[in-house]
Design a protein around this motif. Structure first.
Motif, PDB file in Angstrom:
ATOM      1  N   THR A  65      38.584  31.604  11.850  1.00 56.53           N
ATOM      2  CA  THR A  65      37.615  32.072  12.832  1.00 56.53           C
ATOM      3  C   THR A  65      38.052  33.422  13.368  1.00 56.53           C
ATOM      4  O   THR A  65      39.229  33.649  13.632  1.00 56.53           O
ATOM      5  CB  THR A  65      37.504  31.067  13.997  1.00 56.53           C
ATOM      6  N   LEU A  66      37.096  34.313  13.538  1.00 55.47           N
ATOM      7  CA  LEU A  66      37.352  35.637  14.109  1.00 55.47           C
ATOM      8  C   LEU A  66      37.094  35.565  15.605  1.00 55.47           C
ATOM      9  O   LEU A  66      35.970  35.303  16.038  1.00 55.47           O
ATOM     10  CB  LEU A  66      36.437  36.671  13.453  1.00 55.47           C
ATOM     11  N   PHE A  67      38.130  35.763  16.407  1.00 52.67           N
ATOM     12  CA  PHE A  67      38.012  35.790  17.857  1.00 52.67           C
ATOM     13  C   PHE A  67      37.932  37.251  18.286  1.00 52.67           C
ATOM     14  O   PHE A  67      38.790  38.058  17.922  1.00 52.67           O
ATOM     15  CB  PHE A  67      39.235  35.145  18.522  1.00 52.67           C
ATOM     16  N   LEU A  68      36.908  37.591  19.056  1.00 47.82           N
ATOM     17  CA  LEU A  68      36.726  38.956  19.536  1.00 47.82           C
ATOM     18  C   LEU A  68      36.823  38.966  21.053  1.00 47.82           C
ATOM     19  O   LEU A  68      36.349  38.041  21.721  1.00 47.82           O
ATOM     20  CB  LEU A  68      35.368  39.494  19.081  1.00 47.82           C
ATOM     21  N   ASN A  69      37.404  40.037  21.593  1.00 51.31           N
ATOM     22  CA  ASN A  69      37.601  40.155  23.027  1.00 51.31           C
ATOM     23  C   ASN A  69      36.282  40.541  23.699  1.00 51.31           C
ATOM     24  O   ASN A  69      35.815  41.675  23.580  1.00 51.31           O
ATOM     25  CB  ASN A  69      38.689  41.184  23.319  1.00 51.31           C
ATOM     26  N   GLY A  70      35.706  39.603  24.421  1.00 48.09           N
ATOM     27  CA  GLY A  70      34.412  39.802  25.066  1.00 48.09           C
ATOM     28  C   GLY A  70      34.428  40.732  26.259  1.00 48.09           C
ATOM     29  O   GLY A  70      33.370  41.075  26.776  1.00 48.09           O
ATOM     30  N   THR A  71      35.610  41.153  26.701  1.00 47.51           N
ATOM     31  CA  THR A  71      35.664  42.120  27.804  1.00 47.51           C
ATOM     32  C   THR A  71      35.456  43.543  27.299  1.00 47.51           C
ATOM     33  O   THR A  71      35.296  44.458  28.088  1.00 47.51           O
ATOM     34  CB  THR A  71      37.007  42.040  28.563  1.00 47.51           C
ATOM     35  N   MET A  72      35.447  43.709  25.966  1.00 50.85           N
ATOM     36  CA  MET A  72      35.229  45.032  25.368  1.00 50.85           C
ATOM     37  C   MET A  72      33.731  45.283  25.217  1.00 50.85           C
ATOM     38  O   MET A  72      32.937  44.349  25.130  1.00 50.85           O
ATOM     39  CB  MET A  72      35.906  45.122  23.993  1.00 50.85           C
ATOM     40  N   ASN A  73      33.367  46.549  25.129  1.00 47.46           N
ATOM     41  CA  ASN A  73      31.984  46.933  24.914  1.00 47.46           C
ATOM     42  C   ASN A  73      31.498  46.406  23.569  1.00 47.46           C
ATOM     43  O   ASN A  73      32.195  46.504  22.566  1.00 47.46           O
ATOM     44  CB  ASN A  73      31.875  48.466  24.970  1.00 47.46           C
ATOM     45  N   TYR A  74      30.283  45.881  23.538  1.00 43.56           N
ATOM     46  CA  TYR A  74      29.734  45.273  22.325  1.00 43.56           C
ATOM     47  C   TYR A  74      29.672  46.256  21.157  1.00 43.56           C
ATOM     48  O   TYR A  74      29.833  45.854  20.009  1.00 43.56           O
ATOM     49  CB  TYR A  74      28.334  44.712  22.611  1.00 43.56           C
ATOM     50  N   THR A  75      29.483  47.538  21.433  1.00 42.08           N
ATOM     51  CA  THR A  75      29.384  48.514  20.337  1.00 42.08           C
ATOM     52  C   THR A  75      30.659  48.544  19.498  1.00 42.08           C
ATOM     53  O   THR A  75      30.595  48.798  18.295  1.00 42.08           O
ATOM     54  CB  THR A  75      29.087  49.933  20.858  1.00 42.08           C
ATOM     55  N   PHE A  76      31.808  48.276  20.109  1.00 46.58           N
ATOM     56  CA  PHE A  76      33.072  48.251  19.369  1.00 46.58           C
ATOM     57  C   PHE A  76      33.205  46.973  18.546  1.00 46.58           C
ATOM     58  O   PHE A  76      33.850  46.955  17.504  1.00 46.58           O
ATOM     59  CB  PHE A  76      34.273  48.377  20.309  1.00 46.58           C
ATOM     60  N   LEU A  77      32.599  45.898  19.015  1.00 47.00           N
ATOM     61  CA  LEU A  77      32.713  44.600  18.339  1.00 47.00           C
ATOM     62  C   LEU A  77      31.693  44.427  17.224  1.00 47.00           C
ATOM     63  O   LEU A  77      31.896  43.636  16.309  1.00 47.00           O
ATOM     64  CB  LEU A  77      32.533  43.468  19.357  1.00 47.00           C
ATOM     65  N   GLU A 100      44.086  39.466  31.437  1.00 48.64           N
ATOM     66  CA  GLU A 100      44.017  40.655  30.575  1.00 48.64           C
ATOM     67  C   GLU A 100      44.921  40.486  29.366  1.00 48.64           C
ATOM     68  O   GLU A 100      46.018  39.964  29.463  1.00 48.64           O
ATOM     69  CB  GLU A 100      44.450  41.880  31.388  1.00 48.64           C
ATOM     70  N   THR A 101      44.433  40.934  28.206  1.00 49.71           N
ATOM     71  CA  THR A 101      45.236  40.980  26.992  1.00 49.71           C
ATOM     72  C   THR A 101      44.992  42.323  26.314  1.00 49.71           C
ATOM     73  O   THR A 101      43.926  42.918  26.491  1.00 49.71           O
ATOM     74  CB  THR A 101      44.895  39.825  26.019  1.00 49.71           C
ATOM     75  N   ASP A 102      45.968  42.804  25.563  1.00 52.25           N
ATOM     76  CA  ASP A 102      45.797  44.069  24.855  1.00 52.25           C
ATOM     77  C   ASP A 102      45.169  43.855  23.481  1.00 52.25           C
ATOM     78  O   ASP A 102      44.909  44.817  22.768  1.00 52.25           O
ATOM     79  CB  ASP A 102      47.129  44.807  24.728  1.00 52.25           C
ATOM     80  N   LEU A 103      44.900  42.609  23.110  1.00 51.16           N
ATOM     81  CA  LEU A 103      44.326  42.323  21.799  1.00 51.16           C
ATOM     82  C   LEU A 103      42.797  42.377  21.850  1.00 51.16           C
ATOM     83  O   LEU A 103      42.175  41.910  22.802  1.00 51.16           O
ATOM     84  CB  LEU A 103      44.782  40.957  21.296  1.00 51.16           C
ATOM     85  N   GLY A 104      42.223  42.933  20.802  1.00 50.28           N
ATOM     86  CA  GLY A 104      40.772  43.030  20.716  1.00 50.28           C
ATOM     87  C   GLY A 104      40.182  42.123  19.658  1.00 50.28           C
ATOM     88  O   GLY A 104      39.000  41.788  19.703  1.00 50.28           O
ATOM     89  N   LEU A 105      41.010  41.698  18.694  1.00 44.26           N
ATOM     90  CA  LEU A 105      40.535  40.886  17.579  1.00 44.26           C
ATOM     91  C   LEU A 105      41.667  39.982  17.110  1.00 44.26           C
ATOM     92  O   LEU A 105      42.814  40.417  17.009  1.00 44.26           O
ATOM     93  CB  LEU A 105      40.102  41.810  16.440  1.00 44.26           C
ATOM     94  N   VAL A 106      41.328  38.733  16.844  1.00 44.11           N
ATOM     95  CA  VAL A 106      42.294  37.766  16.309  1.00 44.11           C
ATOM     96  C   VAL A 106      41.582  36.956  15.237  1.00 44.11           C
ATOM     97  O   VAL A 106      40.522  36.398  15.483  1.00 44.11           O
ATOM     98  CB  VAL A 106      42.820  36.811  17.409  1.00 44.11           C
ATOM     99  N   LEU A 107      42.147  36.909  14.047  1.00 43.36           N
ATOM    100  CA  LEU A 107      41.646  36.049  12.977  1.00 43.36           C
ATOM    101  C   LEU A 107      42.612  34.880  12.890  1.00 43.36           C
ATOM    102  O   LEU A 107      43.811  35.081  12.661  1.00 43.36           O
ATOM    103  CB  LEU A 107      41.581  36.801  11.648  1.00 43.36           C
ATOM    104  N   ALA A 108      42.101  33.649  13.107  1.00 44.22           N
ATOM    105  CA  ALA A 108      43.003  32.502  13.190  1.00 44.22           C
ATOM    106  C   ALA A 108      42.345  31.231  12.660  1.00 44.22           C
ATOM    107  O   ALA A 108      41.122  31.084  12.676  1.00 44.22           O
ATOM    108  CB  ALA A 108      43.430  32.285  14.636  1.00 44.22           C
ATOM    109  N   TYR A 109      43.191  30.324  12.211  1.00 44.55           N
ATOM    110  CA  TYR A 109      42.777  28.984  11.797  1.00 44.55           C
ATOM    111  C   TYR A 109      42.818  28.055  13.006  1.00 44.55           C
ATOM    112  O   TYR A 109      43.346  28.420  14.059  1.00 44.55           O
ATOM    113  CB  TYR A 109      43.722  28.448  10.709  1.00 44.55           C
ATOM    114  N   ASP A 110      42.334  26.836  12.827  1.00 41.52           N
ATOM    115  CA  ASP A 110      42.433  25.843  13.895  1.00 41.52           C
ATOM    116  C   ASP A 110      43.641  24.929  13.692  1.00 41.52           C
ATOM    117  O   ASP A 110      43.740  23.871  14.285  1.00 41.52           O
ATOM    118  CB  ASP A 110      41.137  25.045  14.033  1.00 41.52           C
TER     119      ASP A 110
END
Length: 144
Positions: A65-77, A100-110
């Protein structure tokens, strides 16, 4: 029901279910480090285009699953959302405005995969520059 179980039940009712490694989950957009295939910082996600390495890893890890940081502007995501749709990966937008986290994207399994190196250190601009240099070298090799 004994007293300790009753206390646990009351605590869960007041504070919610206990969570394993809450700080780690906040950092990795809701998942655990041991499950992660690759991460990008917010700065990397803001760069124009998408990382080729991320696309390759998404193709190789379609169940992740691709986790995206929702606090970032949608145009970047949006480029990564399009990429997830193209590769067939699920994606989730994780919005935790309190932490707050410095990560914008995480690809991870469950489940745990325990991959050692999850960070991409090159920027897209450096990759493009190296790609241009490789083209130039190949051009001169063909000439001589």
């Amino acid at each position: 029901m004994d007293k300790t179980k009753l206390d646990e039940y009351i605590q869960q009712g007041i504070y919610g279910a206990r969570e394993i490694n809450p700080d780690e989950r906040r950092k990795f957009l809701g998942t655990l480090r041991e499950r992660v295939v690759v991460v990008l910082t917010k700065k990397q996600v803001r760069e124009k285009g998408t990382y080729q390495e991320v696309e390759e890893l998404m193709n190789k890890n379609k169940e992740a699953t691709l986790f995206l940081n929702g606090t970032m502007n949608y145009t970047f995501l949006s480029d990564y959302i399009k990429l997830a749709n193209k590769t067939g990966n699920k994606f989730l937008i994780s919005t935790d405005k309190q932490n707050e986290t410095d990560l914008g994207l995480v690809l991870a399994y469950d489940y745990a995969i325990d991959k050692k190196n999850i960070y991409i250190t090159k920027s897209i601009e450096k990759q493009d520059h190296e790609h241009d240099e490789n083209k130039l070298i190949k051009f001169f090799k063909k000439l001589f």
